[in-house]
Scaffold this motif. Structure first.
Motif, PDB file in Angstrom:
ATOM      1  N   LEU A 104       1.318  -1.348   0.218  1.00 56.67           N
ATOM      2  CA  LEU A 104       0.021   0.335  -0.418  1.00 56.67           C
ATOM      3  C   LEU A 104       0.668   1.276  -0.562  1.00 56.67           C
ATOM      4  CD1 LEU A 104      -2.443  -0.922   2.861  1.00 56.67           C
ATOM      5  CD2 LEU A 104      -2.938  -1.111  -0.360  1.00 56.67           C
ATOM      6  N   ALA A 105       0.191   2.134  -0.646  1.00 56.92           N
ATOM      7  CA  ALA A 105       1.066   3.272  -0.840  1.00 56.92           C
ATOM      8  C   ALA A 105       1.250   3.981   0.927  1.00 56.92           C
ATOM      9  CB  ALA A 105       0.632   4.479  -1.873  1.00 56.92           C
ATOM     10  N   GLY A 106       2.511   4.314   0.870  1.00 55.27           N
ATOM     11  CA  GLY A 106       2.771   4.673   2.034  1.00 55.27           C
ATOM     12  C   GLY A 106       2.918   3.791   3.191  1.00 55.27           C
ATOM     13  N   SER A 107       3.187   2.865   2.691  1.00 57.88           N
ATOM     14  CA  SER A 107       3.674   1.209   3.789  1.00 57.88           C
ATOM     15  C   SER A 107       4.722   1.482   4.018  1.00 57.88           C
ATOM     16  CB  SER A 107       2.881   1.000   3.776  1.00 57.88           C
ATOM     17  OG  SER A 107       3.554   0.157   2.717  1.00 57.88           O
ATOM     18  N   PRO A 108       5.176   1.220   5.868  1.00 62.18           N
ATOM     19  CA  PRO A 108       6.693   1.369   6.575  1.00 62.18           C
ATOM     20  C   PRO A 108       7.272   0.511   5.536  1.00 62.18           C
ATOM     21  CG  PRO A 108       4.985   0.824   7.903  1.00 62.18           C
ATOM     22  CD  PRO A 108       4.144   0.400   6.968  1.00 62.18           C
TER      23      PRO A 108
END
Length: 245
Positions: free
Chosen positions: A160-164
């Motif tokens: 997912l975009a922005g996931s760690p």
């Protein structure tokens, strides 16, 4: 019926017309046989086609689940197996969805010398924002990790975009390598890998990249079987490269 059940992939006695074999890399909750139409078309044009089911099985017949780092290790192994079986120096990779992200990671982490060309369809190169819902999904993943693990593959929140995971392992890596020729196919009807720019590549250091909006605009799930994409796959493997123009 025999036309659809005949062996297509991994035929040891096939005599190719092209020296570079093609390795198909499917996405999450999918399998190599989803590329049947595409692979048959390339085979009929003289390409030696190879395909493997990687990752854990999510449901019977649906693979690609599990942590991305494990799937990436399997891709490395599959590339080496194809090279050993064919005697070739490089492979061409045709990838869908999560398979495109794995291909980007493989090339950026030292695999570039083993890859001649990449044709990707609906690839999740930059993570997906799921039409703006990714932050809410990530919040739920953090709140209910065990429940999420039961329902989803570990790679779903990872990409997912922005996931760690994306911030640490994917975002810092270059999209492309100048020694590889890329064709990235994307659809405006794709609601799983969004925005559409997530399926496009940025040329780094003069890399040969063509980002193509698919005229017929199939939805994400139908890309592996789409006739127009099948023809564009062949074009991506054979279009003149910048160094050949």
């Amino acid at each position: 019926m025999a036309r659809w059940t005949e062996p297509i992939f991994n035929l040891p006695d096939f005599t190719p017309e092209h020296e570079t074999p093609v390795l198909y890399v499917h996405g999450i909750h999918s399998r190599a046989s989803g590329f049947r139409r595409n692979a048959r078309y390339l085979r009929d044009h003289g390409y030696w086609v190879w395909g493997f089911n990687y990752g854990r099985m999510f449901l019977p017949g649906l693979y690609g689940a599990g942590p991305l780092e494990d799937s990436l290790e399997e891709l490395r192994k599959n590339v080496d197996e194809v090279l050993a079986a064919t005697g070739a120096q490089q492979v061409d990779i045709v990838a869908h969805s999560q398979g495109g992200l794995l291909t980007k990671l493989f090339i950026a982490q030292g695999g570039a010398p083993k890859v001649r060309r990449v044709v990707a369809m609906g690839a999740n190169f930059h993570g997906t924002d799921l039409e703006g819902t990714a932050p809410r999904v990530l919040k739920r993943v953090e709140q209910f990790p065990r429940f999420t693990k039961l329902l989803l593959s570990a790679s779903v929140p990872q990409q997912l975009a922005g996931s760690p995971w994306m911030r640490e392992h994917a975002d810092p890596l270059p999209d492309t390598d100048p020694s590889v020729v890329y064709t990235a196919l994307y659809s405006t009807r794709d609601t799983l890998v969004t925005p559409n720019s997530a399926s496009q590549l940025v040329p780094i250091d003069g890399a040969d990249v063509v980002n193509v909006e698919i005229p017929g605009a199939p939805i994400h799930q139908l890309m592996m079987r789409d006739e127009e994409i099948t023809e564009l796959t062949l074009w991506g493997l054979e279009r003149p490269a910048k160094t050949e123009a």
